[in-house]
Design a protein around this motif. Structure first.
Motif, short mmCIF file in Angstrom:
data_model
loop_
_atom_site.label_atom_id
_atom_site.label_comp_id
_atom_site.label_asym_id
_atom_site.label_seq_id
_atom_site.Cartn_x
_atom_site.Cartn_y
_atom_site.Cartn_z
N LEU A 43 51.90 44.65 56.28
CA LEU A 43 50.99 44.38 55.17
C LEU A 43 51.70 44.23 53.82
O LEU A 43 51.10 43.76 52.86
CB LEU A 43 49.92 45.47 55.09
CG LEU A 43 48.93 45.43 56.24
CD1 LEU A 43 48.04 46.67 56.22
CD2 LEU A 43 48.09 44.15 56.20
N LYS A 44 52.96 44.58 53.76
CA LYS A 44 53.71 44.36 52.52
C LYS A 44 53.89 42.87 52.24
O LYS A 44 54.03 42.47 51.09
CB LYS A 44 55.07 45.06 52.59
CG LYS A 44 54.98 46.56 52.47
CD LYS A 44 56.36 47.20 52.57
CE LYS A 44 56.25 48.72 52.49
NZ LYS A 44 57.57 49.36 52.67
N ARG A 47 48.62 39.17 54.77
CA ARG A 47 47.23 39.59 54.59
C ARG A 47 46.41 39.10 55.77
O ARG A 47 46.72 38.06 56.37
CB ARG A 47 46.64 39.02 53.29
CG ARG A 47 47.22 39.65 52.04
CD ARG A 47 46.90 41.15 51.98
NE ARG A 47 47.50 41.79 50.84
CZ ARG A 47 48.69 42.39 50.83
NH1 ARG A 47 49.43 42.40 51.92
NH2 ARG A 47 49.15 42.97 49.75
N ILE A 69 46.89 51.87 52.44
CA ILE A 69 46.54 50.46 52.22
C ILE A 69 45.71 50.33 50.94
O ILE A 69 45.96 49.46 50.11
CB ILE A 69 45.76 49.89 53.43
CG1 ILE A 69 46.70 49.75 54.63
CG2 ILE A 69 45.11 48.56 53.08
CD1 ILE A 69 45.98 49.48 55.94
N ARG A 70 44.73 51.20 50.78
CA ARG A 70 43.84 51.14 49.62
C ARG A 70 44.54 51.60 48.34
O ARG A 70 44.33 51.03 47.28
CB ARG A 70 42.59 51.99 49.86
CG ARG A 70 41.76 51.55 51.03
CD ARG A 70 41.08 50.22 50.77
NE ARG A 70 40.26 49.84 51.91
CZ ARG A 70 40.45 48.75 52.62
NH1 ARG A 70 41.41 47.91 52.29
NH2 ARG A 70 39.69 48.47 53.65
N LEU A 73 49.22 50.19 48.46
CA LEU A 73 49.31 48.73 48.56
C LEU A 73 48.25 48.02 47.73
O LEU A 73 48.30 46.81 47.55
CB LEU A 73 49.23 48.28 50.02
CG LEU A 73 50.34 48.77 50.95
CD1 LEU A 73 50.15 48.22 52.35
CD2 LEU A 73 51.71 48.37 50.42
N ASN A 74 47.27 48.80 47.25
CA ASN A 74 46.21 48.28 46.38
C ASN A 74 45.47 47.08 46.98
O ASN A 74 45.23 46.09 46.30
CB ASN A 74 46.80 47.92 45.00
CG ASN A 74 45.72 47.83 43.95
OD1 ASN A 74 44.69 48.46 44.05
ND2 ASN A 74 45.97 47.01 42.94
N ILE A 75 45.14 47.18 48.26
CA ILE A 75 44.36 46.15 48.94
C ILE A 75 42.95 46.69 49.09
O ILE A 75 42.72 47.67 49.79
CB ILE A 75 44.95 45.80 50.32
CG1 ILE A 75 46.42 45.38 50.20
CG2 ILE A 75 44.12 44.72 50.99
CD1 ILE A 75 47.14 45.24 51.53
N THR A 76 42.01 46.06 48.43
CA THR A 76 40.63 46.55 48.42
C THR A 76 39.90 46.23 49.72
O THR A 76 40.32 45.36 50.49
CB THR A 76 39.84 45.93 47.26
OG1 THR A 76 39.68 44.53 47.50
CG2 THR A 76 40.52 46.17 45.92
N GLU A 79 38.92 42.65 49.86
CA GLU A 79 40.02 41.76 50.22
C GLU A 79 40.33 41.80 51.71
O GLU A 79 40.67 40.77 52.31
CB GLU A 79 41.30 42.13 49.46
CG GLU A 79 41.24 41.90 47.98
CD GLU A 79 42.48 42.46 47.29
OE1 GLU A 79 43.28 41.63 46.82
OE2 GLU A 79 42.62 43.70 47.25
N MET A 80 40.27 43.01 52.29
CA MET A 80 40.66 43.18 53.68
C MET A 80 39.96 44.41 54.26
O MET A 80 40.42 45.53 54.12
CB MET A 80 42.18 43.35 53.80
CG MET A 80 42.69 43.27 55.22
SD MET A 80 44.48 43.50 55.29
CE MET A 80 44.62 45.23 54.83
#
Length: 96
Positions: A43-44, A47, A69-70, A73-76, A79-80
């Motif tokens: 995930l780095k 997506r 992840i949340r 990695l700041n992936i909402t 977004e995913m």
């Protein structure tokens, strides 16, 4: 047309095989990870439209992996989305 991509995260090979069979039948692109650590590495730089995450894995479990992840990695969720999967019985870990 954009390709729908799914990340399968599960330490059990058999479970990943089941997901792969279904996703191949639906012609959905997928990638797999055997651990939370491996998923985070993927995930780095990649997506996905959806993640199927095993809740209980050795090392970093799926719940902690999702927190990273949340947070880190700041992936909402928008977004995913991450869909937690588990073979736990109804009375085990369901509150988590």
């Amino acid at each position: 047309m954009a390709t729908f991509k799914i990340l399968i995260v599960d330490d059990e090979k058999y479970n990943r095989q089941l997901f792969k069979m279904i996703l191949e039948r639906w012609r959905v692109e997928y990638r797999e990870a055997e651990s939370g650590d491996e998923a985070l590495e993927i995930l780095k730089t990649n997506r996905f439209n959806l993640v199927f995450m095993d809740a209980r894995m050795p090392g970093i479990d799926g719940l902690r992996t999702t927190e990273i992840i949340r947070g880190d990695l700041n992936i909402t969720e928008a977004e995913m989305p991450v869909s937690c999967i588990s073979a736990a019985g109804v009375n085990e870990d369901w509150q988590k």
